[in-house]
Design a protein around this motif. Sequence first.
Motif, short mmCIF file in Angstrom:
data_model
loop_
_atom_site.label_atom_id
_atom_site.label_comp_id
_atom_site.label_asym_id
_atom_site.label_seq_id
_atom_site.Cartn_x
_atom_site.Cartn_y
_atom_site.Cartn_z
N LYS A 62 0.87 -1.05 0.03
CA LYS A 62 -0.04 -0.05 -0.01
C LYS A 62 0.84 1.06 -0.04
O LYS A 62 0.57 2.19 -0.82
CB LYS A 62 -0.85 -0.09 1.14
N ALA A 63 1.92 1.45 0.86
CA ALA A 63 2.90 2.48 0.85
C ALA A 63 3.56 2.67 -0.68
O ALA A 63 4.00 3.84 -0.94
CB ALA A 63 3.83 2.13 1.95
N SER A 64 3.67 1.44 -1.43
CA SER A 64 4.38 1.74 -2.68
C SER A 64 3.40 2.32 -3.62
O SER A 64 3.66 2.06 -5.04
CB SER A 64 4.92 0.35 -3.01
N ASP A 65 2.01 2.51 -3.25
CA ASP A 65 0.91 3.13 -4.30
C ASP A 65 0.79 1.82 -5.26
O ASP A 65 0.39 2.29 -6.47
CB ASP A 65 1.14 4.46 -4.85
N LYS A 66 0.84 0.77 -5.09
CA LYS A 66 0.67 -0.36 -6.10
C LYS A 66 -0.81 -1.04 -5.73
O LYS A 66 -1.03 -1.90 -5.21
CB LYS A 66 1.76 -1.64 -6.03
N ASP A 67 -2.01 -0.37 -6.33
CA ASP A 67 -2.93 -0.74 -6.23
C ASP A 67 -3.50 -2.12 -6.97
O ASP A 67 -4.81 -2.41 -6.97
CB ASP A 67 -4.13 0.54 -6.31
#
Length: 174
Positions: A62-67
């Motif tokens: 989630k912190a890597s913005d990989k949705d």
Amino acid sequence: IVPPDHCRTTKAFLPKMLELNHGHIVTVASSLGLFSTAGVEDYCASKFGAIGFHESLSHEIKASDKDGIKMTLVCPYLVDTGMFKGCRIRKEIEPFLPPLKPEFCVTQSMRAILTDQAMICTPRIVYMVNIMKSILPFEAIVCMYRFLGADKCMYPFLAQRKELMNNNEAKEDI
């Protein structure tokens, strides 16, 4: 104590999943990773570890913005596979909380995966026990475990296992 294969498999596939922003990671743990019981501390610790690994990895993704990378945590109650044969909760409670059929667990898990559900606990009462564990004082949880017979549910299983080991040792001595 996370099963090393789960970590190695995740490490092998995660870089490509992150690159493509696509994939689904499933962690199969147990309700005994959410709350424990006496007699199987090593098993409970490994399931707590698997859940901790899953939660930490979820935060990292989630912190890597990989949705596009989904995660599902599977926490079933006792599954009727024979692994813990003899495990018993209080006999008055058992009709309401029998061991789960493996096929039911697979169906529920697949439904959760296919609908991108973050977590699946079966039966649903596992959610309630987990919430209660988070809110109530430890002594209240101990009382609840005693009422359900969950505090010593593994004792019959452990007694059977010990008897089997003693019988095997006796056969070796002959």
